[in-house]
Design an enzyme around this catalytic site. Structure first.
Site, PDB file in Angstrom:
ATOM      1  N   ASP A 419       0.856  -0.857   0.274  1.00 25.49           N
ATOM      2  CA  ASP A 419      -0.231  -0.255   0.111  1.00 25.49           C
ATOM      3  C   ASP A 419       0.883   0.867  -0.036  1.00 25.49           C
ATOM      4  O   ASP A 419       2.325   1.492   0.104  1.00 25.49           O
ATOM      5  CB  ASP A 419      -0.968  -0.489   1.284  1.00 25.49           C
ATOM      6  CG  ASP A 419      -2.054   1.013   1.139  1.00 25.49           C
ATOM      7  OD1 ASP A 419      -2.343   1.463   0.467  1.00 25.49           O
ATOM      8  OD2 ASP A 419      -2.546   1.227   1.882  1.00 25.49           O
ATOM      9  N   GLU A 422       2.890   5.161  -3.875  1.00 25.67           N
ATOM     10  CA  GLU A 422       3.042   6.130  -4.798  1.00 25.67           C
ATOM     11  C   GLU A 422       4.516   7.142  -5.079  1.00 25.67           C
ATOM     12  O   GLU A 422       4.593   7.035  -6.446  1.00 25.67           O
ATOM     13  CB  GLU A 422       1.924   7.035  -4.873  1.00 25.67           C
ATOM     14  CG  GLU A 422       0.490   6.174  -5.009  1.00 25.67           C
ATOM     15  CD  GLU A 422      -0.418   5.358  -4.098  1.00 25.67           C
ATOM     16  OE1 GLU A 422       0.508   5.917  -2.957  1.00 25.67           O
ATOM     17  OE2 GLU A 422      -0.506   4.401  -4.441  1.00 25.67           O
ATOM     18  N   ASP A 550      -9.122   3.807  -2.022  1.00 28.20           N
ATOM     19  CA  ASP A 550      -9.356   3.892  -1.257  1.00 28.20           C
ATOM     20  C   ASP A 550     -11.150   4.423  -1.838  1.00 28.20           C
ATOM     21  O   ASP A 550     -10.785   5.971  -1.282  1.00 28.20           O
ATOM     22  CB  ASP A 550      -9.227   5.428  -0.293  1.00 28.20           C
ATOM     23  CG  ASP A 550      -7.619   4.317   0.498  1.00 28.20           C
ATOM     24  OD1 ASP A 550      -7.613   3.080   0.312  1.00 28.20           O
ATOM     25  OD2 ASP A 550      -7.066   5.197   0.949  1.00 28.20           O
TER      26      ASP A 550
HETATM   27  C1  NAG Z   1     -15.473  11.832  -2.215  1.00 22.83           C
HETATM   28  C2  NAG Z   1     -15.119  11.506  -0.673  1.00 22.83           C
HETATM   29  O1  NAG Z   1     -16.208  10.340  -0.205  1.00 22.83           O
HETATM   30  N1  NAG Z   1     -14.022  10.853  -0.530  1.00 22.83           N
HETATM   31  C3  NAG Z   1     -13.535  11.197   0.489  1.00 22.83           C
HETATM   32  C4  NAG Z   1     -13.372   9.723   0.518  1.00 22.83           C
HETATM   33  O2  NAG Z   1     -12.189   9.284   1.957  1.00 22.83           O
HETATM   34  C5  NAG Z   1     -11.142  10.241   2.209  1.00 22.83           C
HETATM   35  C6  NAG Z   1     -10.489  10.113   4.000  1.00 22.83           C
HETATM   36  O3  NAG Z   1     -10.020   8.867   3.281  1.00 22.83           O
HETATM   37  C7  NAG Z   1     -12.151  11.982   2.490  1.00 22.83           C
HETATM   38  O4  NAG Z   1     -11.273  13.053   2.733  1.00 22.83           O
HETATM   39  C8  NAG Z   1     -12.985  11.708   1.705  1.00 22.83           C
HETATM   40  O5  NAG Z   1     -13.994  13.681   1.492  1.00 22.83           O
END
Ligand code: NAG
Ligand code: NAG
Ligand code: NAG
Ligand code: NAG
Ligand code: NAG
Ligand code: NAG
Ligand code: NAG
Length: 845
Positions: A419, A422, A550
């Site tokens: 993980d 990048e 994620d």
């Molecule tokens: C679109 C969305 O839900 N984005 C969220 C994805 O997860 C991150 C945390 O890892 C949030 O900060 C984002 O708002």
């Protein structure tokens, strides 16, 4: 002058590209199957985003009957080229130009070129009327395209599978990307695309370049369609692939970059993970609760929770004591289940941490300009990162893996998860003190000073031009993190081989999984290594599986997972892919999770995973989801050998493991934009309900005969959309394509080991002509080299007789116990006990 450009509006800038002089070709030498030429700057340098290079070389090679290699590079051989050790180039068998399906045409002044089909003269790629710009920190090339073309690829992204072609920018630069934002660069870099045209078919354009770039797909004011590359460096190393079928292109691309790694049988089992499981007892309970709920669990995953202070190669002594972890892993193994653990690239910088000390001794870490170690911040706090180019890094990494994952004294894992590769750096500015207080940091606020690198080495080694601004190049790609170095390694870092991160940033993930894969092979020399990676680059499919990062527990990410799967599996030669089922961030809602449990069962990689901040979402937590999961896994497991056969085809020929609809129906324009349906393998059409909380689905059914997978009833497709109403949250529409034979295990099992012991039923689904064919690949499911101990069996049905023949090198007690011919109200069933150790025929009348 240069200052003016920088201060000017972008309209002025783009006009200035038109003012660049372009190049003139000379000394054109054409021999059989090869063309070379010199390219010289055709006028005053424009120096828009760097310094124009005055002398370039052009190399054209007709490599195979359907592959043309076109390379434009600097005459001095200083510009960075991807190391062969990282991305080996394909051999060049060489053919005569006259024997090639596509041809190269050169215009000397001003220099431009086109690629067209030899037979029809149809132009596929054409730079006429635009000027090549080749500067120290900016490379620009534009090709004209047909109006509103069908373009796919240029990943990784979370946009539609068929790319938007109007005012669309695909930025390519590996980055930590929470929430997988739309229209942005994500974790992987794959600058290749497939274009499909109604009537004449598909071709592919692969660019082997590792630098950050923006690929713009757009129209001129007069409506002319184009695709243009705006690249921060490197050379133009193109492979043009003739197709003409979409599948031909997938195979030709895999020939260039390498065939995907064959996966073990068990990796297709259902897998569960969660960031935030509190301790080993809890994990044990998860396994027990899956079993109690009668939902087969194949693989349990450990996120960073298991680590002591989030450091690789350690166990939290209280929450994950070694004896308890060993007990759980033993228990899993005794039940035919598997355990996979996380390894991050950031290594804690602490003299009391042995993997760090040993890494220092091996010279395995990236160094800053003053020779000290380059530091950043990651899960373990202040960290350093492996320099995968350093000569002893692989040995150090293997040694750490052998020590910690020792089957006798450590944790006997079955696979590794890479993980944050990048790489992700929590430091968001140059003022970041990784040893200081992380909470005081501002995000992306500070712009680093210009950092020039002085030339230090001999010319002509393709390790990168000297004197570049490696921090803030004048051309800014649209990296969603901001400047290139934000939240990753500084791009002005030098690697052990003398190349710089500016050029090699996108390779880090690929190099980490290569090292991990090598280590796992050293650890279990006879087993196929299983590595899951977040970051990818061209050819990552030859090493690892990939999940889409994620995402979030929401319907939109459920839908986009289909596009992501199609792009990776069909265009980027990465078959073993899938999304975090039920979503990673946010709260999974019951109905959505039920639908996702079903959808995930028809993706190659099937893992439920959630964030620490998200509530638990194991399938057994809701009755509805448990019911959906049981049904989904039962079908998936009965189909395991069918998909394992598709995996084998991918690994041996490059044919996609899952297919976009137009791969099967390339002449049906109705299929070109479909990205909410797919073929699992090449015979099963999956059409899930995709509306938020919906219970009906309208989907495309090509003009062909299909059979409902669940009821086996025939359904005649008419090349039109059909609507199904009242689709329960425990159902997913799946159709068998007419003309195929499906080898199904007659029964599922709690683990894939048990599935493998069950007999087969052959489902014969006749096409419109009454015929059908299919195949079955069998081996022991895990050996790295099976030698000749495999069976590759073909099924052909001519309307009366099913012929089973092929190679029978894998001895098995498992038999075919039933043949079902579909077509009527009830299938015609013939029972028997046909051995799979040799050919046979079954006649059904
Ligand atoms: C679109 C969305 O839900 N984005 C969220 C994805 O997860 C991150 C945390 O890892 C949030 O900060 C984002 O708002
Ligand atoms: C390039 O474009 C010009 C202007 O449209 C045209 O006259 C010329 O024939 C083209 N050349 C090639 C090689 O296609
Ligand atoms: C597309 O072209 C328009 C008009 O020239 C321009 O404003 C826009 O920035 C372009 N978009 C991309 C992504 O190149
Ligand atoms: C394309 O695929 C078809 C079907 O598999 C095959 O017969 C043909 O030889 C392929 N063509 C090329 C150029 O690879
Ligand atoms: C397992 O199931 C038991 C009984 O339903 C429940 O109390 C417990 O919380 C569950 N544990 C986990 C980890 O799911
Ligand atoms: C395994 O599967 C059988 C059905 O084949 C079922 O009865 C049994 O409960 C399952 N066992 C576990 C541990 O899940
Ligand atoms: C990179 O640039 C930063 C900011 O200018 C500087 O502090 C650092 O020393 C440079 N590192 C290298 C390796 O040149």
């Amino acid at each position: 002058m240069r200052f003016l450009f920088l201060a000017a509006a972008s309209a002025v800038l783009s006009a200035s590209i038109d003012d660049c002089p372009g190049y003139t070709a000379s000394n054109v030498v054409e021999s059989d199957g090869k063309l070379t030429a010199d390219l010289s700057l055709a006028g005053t340098a424009c120096n828009i985003y760097g310094t124009d290079l005055s002398d370039l070389k052009l190399l054209v090679e007709y490599q195979t009957g359907s592959r043309l290699h076109v390379k434009i590079y600097d005459a001095g051989l200083q510009v960075y080229q991807i190391q062969e050790s990282v991305l080996p180039r394909p051999p060049n068998p060489g053919v005569l130009a006259s024997d090639s399906a596509i041809k190269f045409q050169l215009t000397e002044e001003p220099f431009s070129f086109s690629i067209s089909r030899t037979e029809s003269d149809e132009v596929l790629f054409d730079t006429n009327g635009t000027k090549l710009v080749f500067e120290s920190q900016y490379v620009y090339l534009r090709t004209w395209l047909p109006s509103d073309p069908n373009l796919y690829g240029l990943g990784e992204h979370s946009d539609s599978f068929r790319l938007s072609t109007d005012n669309y920018k695909r930025t390519i630069w590996n980055a930590e990307s929470p929430g997988i934002p739309r229209n942005k660069n994500l974790y992987g870099s794959h600058p290749n695309y497939l274009e499909h045209r109604s009537g004449s078919g598909s071709h592919g354009v692969a660019l082997l370049n590792a630098n950050g770039m923006d690929v713009n797909i757009n129209k001129t004011d007069s409506g002319d369609q184009y695709l243009e590359y705006n690249i921060l460096g490197g050379v133009l190393d193109f492979y043009f692939l003739a197709g003409p079928s979409p599948t031909n292109v997938s195979k030709q691309y895999a020939e260039v970059i390498g065939l995907p790694a064959m996966m073990s049988y068990w990796t297709f089992g259902f897998q569960q993970c969660k960031y935030g499981w509190p301790d080993i007892q809890y994990e044990t309970d998860v396994v027990a609760n899956y079993s109690a709920a009668n939902i087969p669990l194949e693989v349990l995953w450990a996120d960073i929770d298991y680590m002591d202070k989030r450091r690789d190669f350690t166990l939290d002594p209280e929450k994950y004591p070694l004896d308890k972890v060993r007990e759980l892993v033993d228990d899993l193994h005794q039940h035919g289940q598997k355990y996979v653990m996380m390894l991050d690239p950031g290594v804690q910088k602490s003299d009391s941490y042995a993997p760090y000390s040993r890494g220092v001794e091996a010279g395995a870490f990236i160094k800053a300009v003053d020779g000290s170690l380059y530091r950043g911040e990651q899960w373990a706090g202040e960290v350093v990162w492996p320099d995968w180019f350093a000569p002893k890094t692989q040995d150090w990494w293997t040694d750490e893996i052998l020590r910690f994952f020792d089957p006798e004294t450590g944790v006997d894992i079955d696979g590794a998860w890479n993980d944050m590769n990048e790489v992700s750096n929590f430091c968001a500015s140059v003022d970041c003190d990784p040893s200081g207080d992380a909470t005081k940091r501002s995000i992306g606020a500070d712009v680093p000073q210009k950092a020039l690198r002085t030339p230090r080495r001999s010319e002509g080694d393709m390790k990168g031009l000297p004197d570049r601004d490696l921090f803030n190049p004048d051309y800014r790609i649209d990296n969603h993190q901001g400047d290139l170095s934000i939240r990753t390694l500084y791009t002005n870092n030098t690697n052990a081989d003398g190349t710089v991160q500016y050029d090699t940033h996108n390779l880090h993930g690929l190099m980490m999984i290569t090292a991990t894969r090598n280590s796992l092979i050293t650890r279990r020399p006879n087993s196929r290594p299983f590595v899951l990676t977040r970051s990818t680059f061209i050819s990552a499919g030859t090493k690892a599986a990939h999940w889409f990062g994620d995402n979030t527990s929401r319907w939109d990410d459920y839908r986009i997972a289909i596009s992501q799967m199609l792009a990776f599996a069909a265009v980027h030669a990465m078959p073993m892919v899938g999304s975090d089922v039920c979503g990673f961030n946010g709260q999974a809602q019951e109905q959505m999770c039920a639908r996702w449990a079903l959808l995930g069962a028809f993706q190659p990689f099937y893992r439920n995973h959630a964030d620490i901040s998200a509530p638990n979402q194991e399938f057994y937590l809701w009755d509805l989801v448990a019911q959906a999961a049981r049904k989904a896994i039962d079908a998936r497991y009965r189909l395991l050998d069918y998909i394992y056969t598709a995996m084998y085809r991918a690994a041996s020929t490059g044919a996609p493991i899952v297919n976009p609809l137009f791969f099967i129906y390339p002449d049906d324009v109705g299929t070109f934009g479909v990205d909410l349906q797919w073929f699992y393998g090449d015979a099963l059409l999956v059409s899930p309900v995709t509306d938020d909380d919906g219970t009906s689905v309208t989907f495309y059914l090509p003009d062909d005969v299909f059979y409902d997978f669940w009821t086996l009833q025939p359904v005649r497709g008419e090349g039109a959309k059909v609507t199904l109403d009242d689709v329960a949250f425990t159902d997913i529409p799946v159709h068998i394509r007419g003309g195929t034979v499906l080898p199904l295990r007659s029964q599922s099992g709690n683990t894939t080991d048990l599935v493998r012991q069950n007999d087969f039923t052959l489902i014969v689904a006749p096409g419109t002509d009454g015929r059908a064919s299919g195949s079955l690949y069998l081996d022991d499911g895990d050996s790295l080299d099976v030698g000749d101990r495999y069976s590759d069996i073909s099924f052909t049905y001519d309307g009366e007789t099913l012929r089973v023949e092929g190679i029978f090198g894998y001895e098995t007690d498992v038999v075919v116990e039933s043949v079902k011919i579909l077509g009527g109200e009830e299938p015609i069933t013939k029972d028997g006990r046909w051995s799979l150790n040799g050919a046979f025929e079954v006649t059904v009348t």
